[in-house]
Design an enzyme around this catalytic site. Structure first.
Site, mmCIF file in Angstrom:
data_model
loop_
_atom_site.group_PDB
_atom_site.id
_atom_site.type_symbol
_atom_site.label_atom_id
_atom_site.label_comp_id
_atom_site.label_asym_id
_atom_site.label_seq_id
_atom_site.Cartn_x
_atom_site.Cartn_y
_atom_site.Cartn_z
ATOM 1 N N HIS A 83 0.831 -1.218 0.000
ATOM 2 C CA HIS A 83 0.000 0.000 0.000
ATOM 3 C C HIS A 83 0.862 1.264 0.000
ATOM 4 O O HIS A 83 0.388 2.331 -0.377
ATOM 5 C CB HIS A 83 -1.028 -0.020 1.139
ATOM 6 C CG HIS A 83 -0.520 0.349 2.491
ATOM 7 N ND1 HIS A 83 -0.219 -0.583 3.462
ATOM 8 C CD2 HIS A 83 -0.270 1.554 3.054
ATOM 9 C CE1 HIS A 83 0.194 0.048 4.542
ATOM 10 N NE2 HIS A 83 0.170 1.344 4.333
ATOM 11 N N ASP A 136 0.107 -7.627 1.700
ATOM 12 C CA ASP A 136 0.554 -6.227 1.658
ATOM 13 C C ASP A 136 2.086 -6.128 1.699
ATOM 14 O O ASP A 136 2.678 -5.775 2.711
ATOM 15 C CB ASP A 136 -0.072 -5.476 2.836
ATOM 16 C CG ASP A 136 0.124 -3.971 2.759
ATOM 17 O OD1 ASP A 136 0.573 -3.481 1.706
ATOM 18 O OD2 ASP A 136 -0.169 -3.302 3.768
ATOM 19 N N GLN A 230 0.508 5.334 11.666
ATOM 20 C CA GLN A 230 0.658 5.849 10.288
ATOM 21 C C GLN A 230 2.098 6.326 10.070
ATOM 22 O O GLN A 230 2.665 7.018 10.914
ATOM 23 C CB GLN A 230 -0.296 7.004 9.998
ATOM 24 C CG GLN A 230 -1.742 6.833 10.434
ATOM 25 C CD GLN A 230 -2.344 5.475 10.199
ATOM 26 O OE1 GLN A 230 -2.084 4.829 9.201
ATOM 27 N NE2 GLN A 230 -3.136 5.006 11.148
ATOM 28 N N GLY A 231 2.648 5.977 8.954
ATOM 29 C CA GLY A 231 4.022 6.354 8.643
ATOM 30 C C GLY A 231 5.029 5.250 8.947
ATOM 31 O O GLY A 231 6.161 5.290 8.488
ATOM 32 N N ASP A 232 4.601 4.276 9.758
ATOM 33 C CA ASP A 232 5.470 3.127 10.064
ATOM 34 C C ASP A 232 5.312 2.014 9.027
ATOM 35 O O ASP A 232 6.110 1.059 9.019
ATOM 36 C CB ASP A 232 5.123 2.538 11.440
ATOM 37 C CG ASP A 232 5.569 3.425 12.585
ATOM 38 O OD1 ASP A 232 6.679 3.989 12.492
ATOM 39 O OD2 ASP A 232 4.806 3.557 13.567
ATOM 40 N N SER A 233 4.291 2.096 8.198
ATOM 41 C CA SER A 233 3.981 1.010 7.265
ATOM 42 C C SER A 233 5.189 0.557 6.478
ATOM 43 O O SER A 233 6.008 1.376 6.048
ATOM 44 C CB SER A 233 2.898 1.438 6.281
ATOM 45 O OG SER A 233 1.658 1.286 6.877
HETATM 46 N N1 ARG Z 1 -1.267 1.924 7.266
HETATM 47 C C1 ARG Z 1 -0.313 2.594 8.133
HETATM 48 C C2 ARG Z 1 0.789 3.246 7.310
HETATM 49 O O1 ARG Z 1 0.624 3.413 6.128
HETATM 50 C C3 ARG Z 1 0.193 1.688 9.218
HETATM 51 C C4 ARG Z 1 -0.817 1.514 10.255
HETATM 52 C C5 ARG Z 1 -0.424 0.601 11.343
HETATM 53 N N2 ARG Z 1 -1.411 0.714 12.350
HETATM 54 C C6 ARG Z 1 -1.351 0.089 13.517
HETATM 55 N N3 ARG Z 1 -2.278 0.350 14.381
HETATM 56 N N4 ARG Z 1 -0.409 -0.777 13.797
HETATM 57 O O2 ARG Z 1 1.764 3.744 7.830
#
Ligand code: ARG
Length: 286
Positions: A83, A136, A230-233
């Site tokens: 993603h 993903d 968010q940002g860790d993905s």
């Molecule tokens: N989708 C998020 C990203 O793009 C990562 C989210 C992880 N969330 C969590 N609750 N562990 O950075």
């Protein structure tokens, strides 16, 4: 649903607003020290396989263009989340982002420590499913090799590191509050792998995704606590020195009943098995 992509997009873009409103130092001190509540700052030498994905053209220079995490699994191969490479995030097909780089061996995004290496090729898992978030992951091939030792081994299927209760470390430059406080320094959080039935009950299927035990694992504390955000993905979840997960999704961050969901690395290994993009044996190193 495209919610997870929208959420990934919101993170980095919201950042611009946060940074212009509040000097970085102030936002860092106002935030709990962590990848969300319960995390802590670390030096990149403690998780040297953690890399930042960067495009300054797309995300600006204030945080060196960081928009996702990644993990080095060989000196020229970095895994990230599928993603993170979506058009909606990088604005164009990923192989056409001119300045897509990985930043390695750098704790403070705004320092000149470590190195920046161009991405030569991007392969998004063709089986990535935006409805569930299953599959993903994407495989990045680098133009130059990373330093030796900046590589982590992928845990094979059946490895004890995947067992429920296993203690793992997640690392990244993502939001440390759940409210859009993006740090310049690398953070980490300790989380425990949860059992598949617990994960499936937490995420039976909803706007954020659906738990699939064959391609995902979940980790955290059902009472709420340390979590990725968010940002860790795309960044690493490592247990017993082996890579078990890539940060993928979750409902909110660190909330009771909503653990973090990760791409299951044994499924990445299975998908890559035999292909040219497949992992090479990680070098032993310092
Ligand atoms: N989708 C998020 C990203 O793009 C990562 C989210 C992880 N969330 C969590 N609750 N562990 O950075």
């Amino acid at each position: 649903m495209r919610r997870s992509i929208a959420r990934a997009l919101i993170g980095p873009l919201a950042l611009a607003a946060v940074v212009t409103a509040i000097p970085l130092a102030a936002s860092a001190s106002a935030a709990p020290a962590g990848v969300v509540v319960g995390g802590f700052p670390i030096d990149v030498s403690q998780a040297p396989w953690t890399v930042a994905l960067s495009s300054r053209d797309r995300f600006g220079r204030t945080r060196a263009g960081q928009f996702c995490g990644g993990v080095a699994v060989s000196r020229t191969t970095v895994l990230t989340a599928a993603h993170c490479m979506a058009d909606e995030v990088v604005g164009t097909p990923p192989n056409r982002v001119g300045d897509l780089k990985v930043i390695a061996s750098r704790t403070d995004l705004l320092s000149t420590e470590g190195e920046e290496i161009a991405v030569r090729d991007v392969r998004v898992n063709p089986r990535y499913d935006v409805e569930t978030n299953s599959g993903d992951f994407a495989v990045l091939t680098l133009a130059e090799p990373l330093p030796r030792g900046a590589v982590v081994a992928m845990a094979p299927k059946g490895d004890a590191a995947y067992e429920p209760g296993s203690q793992a470390l997640v690392s990244g430059w993502g939001d440390v509050t759940g409210g859009g406080a993006y740090p310049r320094h690398l953070h980490a959080a300790r989380v425990r792998v949860l059992a598949d039935d617990v994960c499936a009950r937490a995420y039976p299927g909803g706007p954020d995704g659906a738990y699939r035990a064959d391609t995902m694992l979940c980790a955290g504390d059902l009472a709420g606590g340390p979590d990725a955000c968010q940002g860790d993905s795309g960044g690493p979840l490592v247990a017993s020195g082996r890579l078990i997960g890539l940060v993928s999704w979750g409902t909110g961050c660190g909330r009771p009943g909503d653990p973090g969901v990760y791409t299951r690395v044994s499924d990445v290994l299975r998908s890559l098995g035999g292909s040219a993009a497949g992992p090479q044996r990680p070098e032993k190193g310092s």
